[in-house]
Design an enzyme around this catalytic site. Structure first.
Site, PDB file in Angstrom:
ATOM      1  N   VAL A 241       0.859  -1.172   0.000  1.00 32.91           N
ATOM      2  CA  VAL A 241       0.000   0.000   0.000  1.00 32.91           C
ATOM      3  C   VAL A 241       0.898   1.225   0.000  1.00 32.91           C
ATOM      4  CG1 VAL A 241      -1.796   1.282   1.240  1.00 32.91           C
ATOM      5  CG2 VAL A 241      -1.799  -1.224   1.279  1.00 32.91           C
ATOM      6  N   CYS A 242       0.515   2.226  -0.782  1.00 30.93           N
ATOM      7  CA  CYS A 242       1.244   3.490  -0.822  1.00 30.93           C
ATOM      8  C   CYS A 242       2.708   3.243  -1.195  1.00 30.93           C
ATOM      9  CB  CYS A 242       1.080   4.207   0.523  1.00 30.93           C
ATOM     10  SG  CYS A 242       1.435   5.969   0.514  1.00 30.93           S
TER      11      CYS A 242
END
Length: 233
Positions: A104-105
């Site tokens: 994520v990210c």
């Protein structure tokens, strides 16, 4: 609840992690059914997040040699992780045998630094998107990107979308919908300013000023890290 095969999830937790990158998808994945979910770091000491509170690792690197799903969240602390051979070696080792290699990210930059995104389409936070190419990944500007067994989410809140997409692929769409309902995930943000093409100029300028203060020279630092790891940048 249907009978599900057991599945293990290992989240990398590290100092200065963006906690929602981790806690958002962890909330969803904890409802996979018959799941073991661990937060993994070098020690079991509390790990400070970017939100002013700490998370408590449940296992150390030595205690987790395999996981069905490995997930690397993002945050400014990823710069240190990308230069930490102990952490990178664990990501490489677990990622090599995992059924799903995910992030994520800016956690995708850690996967990239570990050599796990070479030739794979991937995404990350919009402000770091172009940096994926430093690690021979193929940047794709989507909220969630699937390429074979690599599933990556964009910035922060996309972790929930990413996790629901992953649940659908593992347990089926019906179970993913059940989780979405159970957490009442029906977002209606009060403002339409969640991407750079929607934000006004003043908001964008304020964000870039934050980046320049918190991580000056970030792009060149990531490029230098990639070069040091043997990538042709």
């Amino acid at each position: 609840m249907p009978e599900f095969a057991p599945i293990s999830v290992a989240f990398l937790v590290f100092p200065n992690v963006t906690q929602l990158d981790l806690t958002g998808p962890a909330q969803v994945l904890s409802r996979l059914g018959n799941v073991t979910l661990d937060l993994v770091w070098k020690t079991r000491d509390p790990v400070p997040t970017d939100s002013g509170f700490s998370l408590l690792p449940t296992k150390t690197f030595e205690e987790v040699e395999h996981a069905d799903i490995i997930c690397v969240p993002g945050g400014f602390g990823t710069l240190d992780v990308m230069q930490d051979e102990v952490a990178l070696d664990w990501v490489r080792k677990v990622g090599a045998s995992a059924d799903w290699v995910t992030s994520v990210c800016t956690g995708s930059l850690v996967l990239g630094a570990a050599g796990l995104l070479k030739g794979y389409e991937a995404t990350t936070h919009w402000a770091s998107h172009d940096q994926l190419a430093f690690f021979d990944a193929i940047p794709v500007k989507q909220r969630v990107v699937l390429d074979r067994n690599r599933l990556t989410g964009g910035g922060v809140t996309s972790g929930i979308d990413f996790a629901l997409a992953l649940v659908a692929r593992i347990r089926g769409e019906a179970h993913a919908k059940f989780i979405q309902l159970s957490i009442e995930y029906d977002p209606h943000p009060p403002f339409d300013s969640g991407t750079p093409d929607k934000a006004d100029d003043d908001t964008l300028e304020r964000y870039w000023a934050l980046i320049d203060k918190a991580a000056p020279g970030r792009v060149q630092t990531v490029k230098s890290i990639a070069k040091g790891l043997g990538f042709q940048t």
